[in-house]
Enzyme design. Structure first.
Site, short mmCIF file in Angstrom:
data_model
loop_
_atom_site.label_atom_id
_atom_site.label_comp_id
_atom_site.label_asym_id
_atom_site.label_seq_id
_atom_site.Cartn_x
_atom_site.Cartn_y
_atom_site.Cartn_z
N TYR A 54 0.84 -1.19 0.00
CA TYR A 54 0.00 0.00 0.00
C TYR A 54 0.88 1.24 0.00
CZ TYR A 54 -3.55 -3.42 1.48
OH TYR A 54 -4.38 -4.50 1.57
N HIS A 128 0.60 -11.76 1.03
CA HIS A 128 -0.45 -10.97 0.39
C HIS A 128 -1.03 -11.68 -0.83
CE1 HIS A 128 -1.61 -6.45 -0.29
NE2 HIS A 128 -2.64 -7.25 -0.39
N SER A 207 -12.88 -5.67 1.84
CA SER A 207 -13.89 -5.03 0.97
C SER A 207 -15.30 -5.52 1.28
CB SER A 207 -13.55 -5.25 -0.51
OG SER A 207 -12.35 -4.60 -0.86
N PRO A 208 -15.69 -5.56 2.56
CA PRO A 208 -17.05 -6.04 2.88
C PRO A 208 -18.15 -5.07 2.44
CG PRO A 208 -16.00 -5.15 4.84
CD PRO A 208 -14.95 -5.18 3.78
N GLY A 210 -18.06 -3.82 -0.65
CA GLY A 210 -17.98 -3.79 -2.11
C GLY A 210 -17.22 -2.58 -2.61
N ARG A 211 -16.09 -2.28 -1.94
CA ARG A 211 -15.25 -1.12 -2.29
C ARG A 211 -16.05 0.18 -2.24
NH1 ARG A 211 -10.72 -3.71 -3.55
NH2 ARG A 211 -10.89 -5.79 -4.47
N GLY A 212 -16.98 0.24 -1.31
CA GLY A 212 -17.78 1.45 -1.11
C GLY A 212 -19.05 1.50 -1.92
N PHE A 213 -19.19 0.61 -2.91
CA PHE A 213 -20.35 0.67 -3.80
C PHE A 213 -21.63 0.28 -3.08
CE2 PHE A 213 -23.03 -0.79 -7.35
CZ PHE A 213 -22.92 0.30 -8.21
N SER A 215 -22.36 0.75 -0.10
CA SER A 215 -22.77 1.78 0.86
C SER A 215 -23.48 2.94 0.19
CB SER A 215 -21.54 2.30 1.62
OG SER A 215 -20.67 2.97 0.73
#
Length: 330
Positions: A54, A128, A207-208, A210-213, A215
């Site tokens: 990262y 990773h 990513s629970p 969905g990468r912000g989607f 939400s």
């Protein structure tokens, strides 16, 4: 905040994914990111997830600054995978080296992570991505040496296939397997999650949201910064996007009826899948952290779970592009 166990490692029921504070998700604000990490501890969230990749390297450095003076109150997870070359520049992904699961690379990687984090040990150390050119026995054998030396407390794998998990666990107990898992990424249910449960290994969904989607924080890639990798993700473009907007709309509909946010519904669903799951939603802002933390106290009924199962449309598109998918489930 309640706690859960990943095998023998006790952590907060929700963790905090720190990746977006430094890389991949557009603009960053170090002051807010550090405040978010410190606010997490106030909320009882002590499980932080970072990685060498990262940035590269800059996220571990940020986490190190944020936890300074309170290191022992946090459970720190980090990861290694690709080589840090002499020419690698912090924050420049184009300068990072290839995947390397060799014993030599395992040994050198931990030294860099410890220095950047400002600590003498990592609580949970993941590979990773599995290196298909190096036997997992060699990689995990070297990771086990780090446990014996006290530099690492627990071992983990990320995006590993069931057979790889079994072979790794035979060399040294694996504490946790990290894989993408959410209302729209349910592949682990077929084999990976049952394998972990059979072996007594904890499961860490990344990513629970969905990468912000899920939400509802964006509906089109055009709303994201130009350097946000989601702008080019298969699920966020073309016909896939049109289809997935219906999925997100259904999440929002059910959440509204329950008087909670879509993000809280998505997290509560993951938490409801078993006490051996510890999701690590990522955020770089305190207000979203606080919203996410409240999900730990939301209990979905059997009727709620059945409705979600029955009414949510299927996801459209792969999790990553072709190259990204070639590096998972190995």
């Amino acid at each position: 905040m309640k706690t859960r166990r990943l095998a023998s490692l006790e952590v907060s029921a929700l963790g905090l994914g720190c990746m977006g504070m430094s890389a991949f998700y557009g603009s960053t604000d170090e002051g807010e990111a550090i405040a978010t990490i410190q606010r997490a501890l106030e909320l009882g969230i002590n499980f932080l997830d970072t990685a060498q990749l990262y940035g590269p390297m800059t996220n571990e450095e940020l986490v190190g600054r944020a936890i300074k003076g309170r290191r022992e109150e946090y459970v720190i997870a980090t990861k290694f995978a690709r080589r840090i070359e002499p020419t690698t520049k912090p924050g420049d992904m184009s300068t990072i080296g290839p995947l390397d699961g060799s014993a030599e690379h395992v040994r050198s990687s931990i030294e860099g992570s410890l220095e950047r984090l400002g600590t003498d040990h990592v609580d949970l150390y993941y590979q990773h991505r599995v290196d298909p050119n190096v036997p997992i026995e060699e990689t995990v054998g070297a990771m086990a040496e780090l446990v014996a030396q006290g530099k690492v407390r627990h071992l983990g794998l990320s995006e590993a296939a069931p057979d790889t998990i079994r072979r790794a666990h035979a060399v040294h107990p694996i504490t946790a397997v990290q894989t993408e898992y959410s209302l729209w990424s349910r592949d682990p249910e077929a084999e990976v999650l049952p394998t972990c449960r059979e072996l007594g290994i904890g499961f860490v969904p990344y990513s629970p949201l969905g990468r912000g989607f899920l939400s509802g924080r964006f509906k089109s890639p055009e709303e994201l910064d130009e350097n946000d990798f989601r702008r080019r993700g298969p699920r966020f473009t073309g016909e896939n996007l049109d289809s997935n907007l219906k999925l997100a709309a259904k999440v929002a509909e059910i959440a509204e009826e329950k008087g909670i946010t879509p993000a809280q519904l998505a997290l509560a669903w993951v938490l409801a899948q078993g006490e051996d799951l510890v999701p690590i939603p990522g955020t770089k802002r305190r207000r979203y952290l606080e919203e996410n933390a409240a999900a730990a106290d939301i209990e979905l009924t059997d009727e709620d779970l059945a409705r979600i199962e029955a009414e949510l449309p299927s996801v459209a598109g792969a999790r990553y592009d072709e190259a990204g998918m070639d590096s998972v489930n190995l």
